[in-house]
Design an enzyme around this catalytic site. Structure first.
Site, short mmCIF file in Angstrom:
data_model
loop_
_atom_site.label_atom_id
_atom_site.label_comp_id
_atom_site.label_asym_id
_atom_site.label_seq_id
_atom_site.Cartn_x
_atom_site.Cartn_y
_atom_site.Cartn_z
N SER A 1 -84.46 33.46 -15.16
CA SER A 1 -84.19 34.81 -15.64
C SER A 1 -82.77 34.98 -16.19
CB SER A 1 -84.48 35.84 -14.55
OG SER A 1 -83.65 35.63 -13.43
N SER B 1 -81.75 34.47 -8.59
CA SER B 1 -82.49 34.95 -9.75
C SER B 1 -83.93 34.47 -9.69
CB SER B 1 -81.85 34.41 -11.04
OG SER B 1 -82.14 33.02 -11.19
N ASP B 2 -84.85 35.24 -10.30
CA ASP B 2 -86.17 34.69 -10.54
C ASP B 2 -85.99 33.54 -11.53
OD1 ASP B 2 -88.88 34.27 -10.49
OD2 ASP B 2 -89.41 36.34 -10.89
N CYS B 3 -86.94 32.63 -11.54
CA CYS B 3 -86.71 31.35 -12.21
C CYS B 3 -86.53 31.48 -13.72
CB CYS B 3 -87.83 30.38 -11.86
SG CYS B 3 -87.78 29.97 -10.11
N CYS C 1 -83.57 38.88 -7.72
CA CYS C 1 -83.63 39.84 -8.83
C CYS C 1 -84.71 39.39 -9.81
CB CYS C 1 -82.28 39.98 -9.51
SG CYS C 1 -81.49 38.43 -10.02
#
Length: 769
Positions: free
Chosen positions: A291, A287-289, A254
């Site tokens: 986020s 998750s994107d880092c 995401c």
């Protein structure tokens, strides 16, 4: 360093390390030499994976569980489980961008393929899958050698919606069908075809409607993408659905942004309900880092960090790239915001993927792919594939009076000019690793002719014109002039969106002055990810040819030279529209609408009808092709399978049948046979693109790509190409409510230079009374 020298160096290294590489990684878990874990049920490979997973989770304390929710998962020594770094990247080759992979020792580099936007221009599904297979071979080899993980957060399948986006280079382009086919093909290559087992675990990112990094004071951490249900269904989500449903990807990431006011990593509708519920993801959501931290610290979506942790996990997030969940999940559980069962479910998805990778099966060398090592990285075959991929991705945009190919008999001396004429790192784009070696454009051209080299500019910013005079002198002395211009990561990259579409600084001045001074033919080579407005060059009769090479990878210079001198015949097609500069002045990057209306020009070839520099799908060849339609249906009856009540109330709307109320089986597939004849004097690979235009309606794209095939045809020969058009998938559209429907009436197919109509009518025999 010359490639032959680097390869000899690799051979020397391999001779030193070759026999010992499989011993350099100790088992991740379930070491058969460890008496403490030998009898544990989760270590028994004969037990079904879901049973093993539950056995392991049942042995963990809450604190141990929480430390496994983040990318740098902690070890559990009492159970013989090592720590694991989930974050590795393999966008177009094994990369060291993430902390999970490093180069050195027996693994000084890995094959660096062209950037994705370049490879997408090949329109070749088998090529994409083969690249994935090679990348996963090298990834497994590095894992066996203790230098990499097995979870790779690639590919990036976002839609290249706006030409200014700095990360558009990472994507397969602007078309959702193209992006979806790329995604599924590359994922299949990465993950292998071994049933439920995984060679490596791929990850499709960034879900969803993420295509803005930092534009005009708006960044991805604060951006709320307002997207209609129609655009989500028929554009933004299409590649992700293909990734999950067709590619069987093991993970989805995401994104940072919000979609319609909700952070994507905390929205159960798009995570739990769509990815896992509708599409049936067999894997984990990450998750994107940072986020999860962003939705609390930057977007202020929740009052407390514990609420943020609880919202994300309950929405369907299983793994956090970043420390947030490790810090705040226990507080969320203790405070009653989250159940321990929710944590267990998240762990079940991640641990299942690890078990499918064989990470709990003991000795790595005894497992499938356990024999791969240093000798399987940067092999001659892998490097040859990188060269072939660059060949296939190069697009011939202009070729007046057959300027190309150049001739070694007539063009003995070539002036090679421009800020990208002798670059190395620029060729591999972003999210790259350490390549096996480089061949620059200057080095490649030097294999065919004597060269006179002038940079013409100090870097692509090209802020001065002091070096242009020397470039003009070189052009006057040469039999031909090749200008290698464009962009690099200082102009377009992650967190760097462009303000406009023109060549930077004084590049246009350099090109025009050199073209005017040149004694022989002038070729402009554009090395860039996003499109540039080169109308001046397109319209300049002194510039005979234009090539777009994207970021062509480690062998880029060799591929460029092969195309320039005709050893390779270009067959690439543009995977995105090249707009004029004034296009971007008319719409902000923050406007996510795809369709045109009320002074809004629309986006991509599907909805924009204005002037372009070069259209989507444009690409020339050194030869010519003719098409003949040998088989195509003229009409088709669409069966309806629903109740009379549903038919009267929801099935038919605007003379279009709801896809969910039809029998979307193999019988809905229509065969299309096209004969492709090479009518020129040179063998070539032809890219056949098939578009469909639906009957008029509120959905009404201009046309939509529905299929493509790559076919090699020798001069004077003919090949038959077969394509299947699935009525539900290819002739359907999406209404304003986000519902996919099949319009009745005349659908127009555009097949190369041919047009053919298929009439669809509703068959009411299947209605249940």
């Amino acid at each position: 360093m010359p490639r032959h020298f680097l390869f000899l160096t690799f051979l020397l290294i391999f001779s030193c390390f070759g026999s010992r590489f499989v011993e350099s990684r100790v088992p991740f878990a379930c070491d058969p030499r460890n008496g403490l874990t030998r009898s544990l049920r989760f270590c028994r490979t004969s037990v079904p994976i879901h049973v093993r997973v539950q056995d392991l989770i049942g042995r963990l304390t809450l604190q141990e569980k929480i430390r496994l929710l983040v990318n740098n998962a902690a070890a559990v020594p009492r159970l013989g489980i090592q720590g694991y770094e989930w974050w590795s990247e393999a966008l177009h080759g094994v990369s060291n961008v993430g902390p999970g992979t490093k180069f050195g020792g027996a693994f000084p580099g890995a094959t660096s393929f062209p950037q994705v936007i370049t490879t997408a221009a090949a329109f070749n599904e088998s090529l994409w899958e083969e690249i994935g297979r090679v990348v996963s071979d090298e990834a497994r080899a590095m894992y066996n050698g203790g230098m990499a993980g097995l979870t790779y957060w690639s590919p990036n399948v976002n839609i290249f919606r706006d030409p200014r986006w700095g990360r558009g280079q990472e994507t397969p382009g602007e078309d959702p069908v193209l992006a979806g086919k790329y995604a599924a093909s590359y994922v299949r290559g990465l993950q292998g075809n071994t049933g439920s087992r995984l060679k490596v675990a791929a990850c499709c990112k960034h879900y969803t409607a993420y295509d803005l990094d930092n534009w005009n004071g708006v960044d991805r951490y604060h951006f709320n993408a307002r997207v209609s249900k129609q655009d989500l269904e028929d554009t933004y989500n299409v590649p992700f659905k293909a990734c999950v449903v067709e590619g069987k990807v093991a993970s989805v990431m995401c994104s940072y942004n919000q979609v319609n006011g909700k952070p994507t990593c905390a929205d159960p509708d798009i995570l739990k309900n769509t990815i896992r519920g509708q599409w049936r993801l067999n894997g984990y959501i990450v998750s994107d880092c940072d986020s999860v931290g962003v939705l609390y610290d930057t977007q202020h979506y929740t009052r407390t960090p514990e609420e943020a942790a609880a919202d994300a996990i309950k929405a369907g997030l299983d793994l956090d790239c970043g420390p947030f969940l490790a810090i705040h999940t226990e507080g969320a559980v203790r405070g009653g915001l989250l159940r321990e069962e929710d944590v267990n479910l998240a762990l079940a998805y991640t641990i299942t993927v690890q078990m499918r990778l064989g990470m709990f099966d003991g000795e790595p060398s005894a497992q499938p792919f356990g024999n791969l090592g240093p000798r399987d990285v940067c092999t001659p075959a892998h490097q040859q594939l990188a060269l072939q991929a660059a060949h296939q991705g190069i697009v011939l945009l202009k070729n007046s009076a057959r300027t190309l190919p150049l001739s070694t008999l007539r063009h003995h001396t070539v002036a090679v000019i421009g800020p990208n004429s002798d670059v190395t790192v620029t060729m591999i784009g972003n999210y790259a690793g350490v390549p096996c070696g480089y061949t620059t454009p200057l080095q490649g051209i030097s294999r065919y002719a004597k060269t006179i080299h002038q940079a013409g500019c100090l870097g692509v910013a090209c802020n001065g014109n002091q070096l242009i005079g020397a470039a003009e002198v070189a052009a006057r002395q040469a039999d031909a002039t090749v200008l290698v211009m464009g962009l690099d990561q200082s102009i377009e990259a992650e967190f760097i969106d462009r303000a406009g579409l023109l060549l930077p600084g004084r590049q246009q001045e350099l090109v025009s002055r050199v073209a005017k001074a040149s004694r022989g033919p002038v070729v402009l080579v554009l090395m860039c990810g996003g499109p540039v407005d080169v109308s001046f060059a397109k319209n300049d009769p002194r510039i005979g040819a234009i090539l777009w090479v994207g970021y062509p990878g480690q062998a880029g210079g060799a591929a460029i030279a092969d195309v320039l001198f005709g050893r390779a015949n270009p067959g690439g097609k543009l995977p995105m529209t090249w707009y004029p500069q004034d296009y971007v002045a008319r719409l902000p990057m923050t406007d996510m609408r795809m369709r045109a209306g009320r002074g809004y020009p629309g986006r991509t070839y599907r909805f924009y009808k204005g002037p372009v520099v070069f259209p989507f799908g444009h690409g020339m060849s050194y030869t010519t092709f003719a098409h003949t339609l040998s088989k195509a249906p003229n009409q088709f009856s669409v069966p309806i399978a629903t109740s009379l009540y549903a038919f009267k109330n929801t099935t038919i709307s605007s003379n279009a049948i709801r896809v969910a109320h039809t029998n979307c089986n193999d019988a809905m597939s229509l065969g299309l046979h096209v004969d492709v004849k090479n009518t020129g004097d040179m063998a070539g690979t032809h890219t056949l693109l098939v578009f469909a235009k639906p009957p008029a309606g509120n959905w009404s794209p201009n046309k939509q790509l529905i299929g493509f095939k790559k076919v090699h045809v020798t001069a004077g020969a003919q090949q038959s190409v077969r394509l299947n058009i699935h009525v539900c998938k290819h002739l359907s559209v999406v209404d304003k409510f986000g519902i996919r429907r099949i319009p009745m009436g005349e659908h127009s197919l555009h097949i190369g230079d041919l047009k053919h109509s298929i009439s669809l009518q509703a068959n009411l025999e299947g209605i249940k009374f």
